[in-house]
Design an enzyme around this catalytic site. Structure first.
Site, PDB file in Angstrom:
ATOM      1  N   ASP A  54      23.799 -30.267  -6.053  1.00  0.00           N
ATOM      2  CA  ASP A  54      24.040 -31.675  -6.409  1.00  0.00           C
ATOM      3  C   ASP A  54      22.721 -32.411  -6.644  1.00  0.00           C
ATOM      4  OD1 ASP A  54      23.256 -31.810  -3.767  1.00  0.00           O
ATOM      5  OD2 ASP A  54      24.916 -33.067  -3.092  1.00  0.00           O
ATOM      6  N   GLU A  82      17.426 -26.545   5.481  1.00  0.00           N
ATOM      7  CA  GLU A  82      16.528 -27.395   4.689  1.00  0.00           C
ATOM      8  C   GLU A  82      15.636 -28.252   5.575  1.00  0.00           C
ATOM      9  OE1 GLU A  82      18.259 -29.596   1.433  1.00  0.00           O
ATOM     10  OE2 GLU A  82      16.385 -30.708   1.081  1.00  0.00           O
TER      11      GLU A  82
HETATM   12  O1  KIV Z   1      21.419 -29.505  -4.215  1.00  0.00           O
HETATM   13  C1  KIV Z   1      20.514 -28.666  -4.079  1.00  0.00           C
HETATM   14  O2  KIV Z   1      19.756 -28.371  -5.007  1.00  0.00           O
HETATM   15  C2  KIV Z   1      20.392 -28.022  -2.774  1.00  0.00           C
HETATM   16  C3  KIV Z   1      19.161 -27.212  -2.548  1.00  0.00           C
HETATM   17  C4  KIV Z   1      18.014 -28.118  -2.329  1.00  0.00           C
HETATM   18  C5  KIV Z   1      19.357 -26.230  -1.449  1.00  0.00           C
HETATM   19  O3  KIV Z   1      21.235 -28.174  -1.942  1.00  0.00           O
END
Ligand code: KIV
Length: 274
Positions: free
Chosen positions: A49, A187
């Site tokens: 997202d 994260e």
């Molecule tokens: O939305 C995204 O790109 C993510 C990554 C940062 C793991 O969740």
């Protein structure tokens, strides 16, 4: 619409089986063309997202909708053949109840043909993860910094700096694994915590701002290619595409202004009579 099932494509179970093995390589993609370029080089592609920030210039991922995720998920499925494609569940599409989450996840799976969904949250999402996995939807978890909760966390901050907070994030990771997730993103957490969660859970951990000890790593493609205006400390740069684009566009602009483009090779000629 028909969804092609490709036996060559990696599955959630293939990723689950990689716990403790060769590190899992993953990147985000939101387009058919970038998906085609990275497909044979990575193990899974995340339609994150983050597309809200990267493609649309939004400040957070909160405004991203299910329709946006489905449109880009479909594009990435069209562009790829080999990598597992995981599509993020956007804010507001799953938190309310397991039933709401199932309806959203089922739409994503039916309309894109992707192999798994990802959702953010630890213990609070365990019941939902169990509900989805029991009903045929492979789920990737996401704990630590969960950007969809930016307003309650109070910013995009590294998580687990004090021991009590670290213990809570570890409990989140354990709950997500026990609920049936096939893997989880960690994260922006302190390194020893990423190591502790990786040791504590039986499914692969995918680090982003976490640790090289994780079972795999993920980055946002545009961040590592030098296309994003600002990137977090955890991003390593593997290219400077913005400079290449600036150079190419300024050469094109010069050619147009000097009438060097289009040249002989770029124009169509009439057939010779007779
Ligand atoms: O939305 C995204 O790109 C993510 C990554 C940062 C793991 O969740």
């Amino acid at each position: 619409m028909s969804i092609e099932v490709n036996p060559q494509r990696a599955t959630a179970n293939d990723i689950r089986a990689r716990k403790g093995g060769t590190p899992i390589v993953s990147l985000t993609s939101y387009h058919a063309h970038t998906a085609a370029i990275i497909d044979s080089l990575v193990d899974f592609i995340l339609v994150g997202d983050t597309l809200g920030m990267v493609m649309h210039g939004l400040e957070t991922t909160l405004p991203v909708t299910l329709d946006m995720m489905i449109l880009q998920g479909l594009a990435v499925m069209r562009g790829s053949r080999k990598a597992l494609v995981v599509v993020d569940m956007p804010f507001g599409s799953y938190e309310e109840s397991p039933q709401v989450a199932f309806r959203s996840a089922a739409r994503i799976m039916k309309e894109t043909g992707c192999g798994a969904v990802k959702l953010e949250g630890g213990r609070r999402m365990a019941e939902t993860i169990r509900f989805l996995t029991d009903r045929g939807i492979p789920v990737m978890g996401h704990v630590g910094l969960t950007p969809q909760s930016v307003n309650t966390i109070g910013g995009f901050k590294v998580q687990g700096r004090d021991p009590a907070a670290a213990e809570a994030v570890k409990d989140d990771g354990i709950a997500v694994a026990e609920a049936g997730a096939f893997a989880m993103v960690l994260e922006a957490i302190v390194e020893p915590l990423a190591v502790a969660i990786t040791k504590a859970v039986s499914v692969p951990t995918i680090g982003i701002g976490a640790s090289s000890v994780c079972d795999g790593q993920i980055l946002v493609l545009e961040d590592m290619l030098g296309l994003s205006p600002r990137v977090p400390k955890f991003v390593k740069s593997y290219g400077s595409l913005a400079d290449h684009i600036r150079g190419a566009v300024s050469a094109y602009a010069d050619d147009v202004r000097s009438r060097a483009f289009p040249g002989e090779a770029n124009v169509y000629r009439q057939k010779k009579p007779g």
